[in-house]
Scaffold this motif. Structure first.
Motif, PDB file in Angstrom:
ATOM      1  N   ALA A  10       1.099  -1.225   0.319  1.00 57.54           N
ATOM      2  CA  ALA A  10       0.202  -0.233   0.125  1.00 57.54           C
ATOM      3  C   ALA A  10       1.136   1.312   0.027  1.00 57.54           C
ATOM      4  N   GLY A  11       2.246   1.301  -0.645  1.00 55.40           N
ATOM      5  CA  GLY A  11       2.899   2.328  -0.956  1.00 55.40           C
ATOM      6  C   GLY A  11       2.369   3.063  -2.130  1.00 55.40           C
ATOM      7  N   ALA A  12       2.871   3.825  -2.472  1.00 62.27           N
ATOM      8  CA  ALA A  12       3.453   5.015  -3.386  1.00 62.27           C
ATOM      9  C   ALA A  12       2.779   4.434  -4.571  1.00 62.27           C
ATOM     10  N   PHE A  13       3.245   3.260  -5.629  1.00 64.74           N
ATOM     11  CA  PHE A  13       3.362   2.553  -6.220  1.00 64.74           C
ATOM     12  C   PHE A  13       2.350   1.180  -6.248  1.00 64.74           C
ATOM     13  N   GLY A  14       1.737   0.706  -4.850  1.00 63.44           N
ATOM     14  CA  GLY A  14       0.893  -0.035  -4.706  1.00 63.44           C
ATOM     15  C   GLY A  14      -0.507   0.598  -5.011  1.00 63.44           C
ATOM     16  N   SER A  16      -0.958   3.467  -6.167  1.00 61.22           N
ATOM     17  CA  SER A  16      -1.362   4.289  -8.016  1.00 61.22           C
ATOM     18  C   SER A  16      -1.659   3.249  -9.112  1.00 61.22           C
ATOM     19  N   LEU A  17      -1.475   1.941  -8.416  1.00 59.93           N
ATOM     20  CA  LEU A  17      -1.840  -0.032  -9.284  1.00 59.93           C
ATOM     21  C   LEU A  17      -2.983  -0.166  -8.717  1.00 59.93           C
ATOM     22  N   SER A  50       0.800   7.883   2.023  1.00 53.14           N
ATOM     23  CA  SER A  50       1.932   8.010   0.549  1.00 53.14           C
ATOM     24  C   SER A  50       0.787   8.663  -0.799  1.00 53.14           C
ATOM     25  N   TRP A  51      -0.245   9.427  -0.622  1.00 50.87           N
ATOM     26  CA  TRP A  51      -1.076  10.289  -1.408  1.00 50.87           C
ATOM     27  C   TRP A  51      -1.470  11.111  -0.447  1.00 50.87           C
ATOM     28  N   PRO A  52      -1.324  12.380  -0.125  1.00 51.86           N
ATOM     29  CA  PRO A  52      -1.819  13.107   0.828  1.00 51.86           C
ATOM     30  C   PRO A  52      -2.779  13.667   0.195  1.00 51.86           C
TER      31      PRO A  52
END
Length: 79
Positions: A10-14, A16-17, A50-52
């Protein structure tokens, strides 16, 4: 609830996907080991780390149960 895709991470890449899959009308389960993030995501539809200030669609659900997340999804993406 079964999901169409499980995104492990669930980080920035996860995140985003998960968002990209969700915009294609798929039900997404995002696995995170962080229980606090899981609660935040499911109650506010946000991932402030990751996505504020961004709200994710309601067809993305967070979980911290890896076995259930994987078993309930026919497609698994490791991010």
């Amino acid at each position: 609830m079964g999901s169409d895709v499980c995104v492990i991470g669930a980080g920035a890449f996860g995140s985003s996907l998960a968002y990209a899959f969700a915009k294609n009308s798929l039900n997404i389960k995002v696995w995170t080991r962080n229980e606090e993030l899981m609660r935040e995501w499911n109650s506010t539809q946000r991932n402030q780390r990751s996505w504020p200030n961004f709200s994710f669609p309601k067809n993305i659900v967070a979980s911290n149960d890896l076995v259930h997340s994987v078993k309930s999804s026919p497609f698994i993406v490791y991010a």
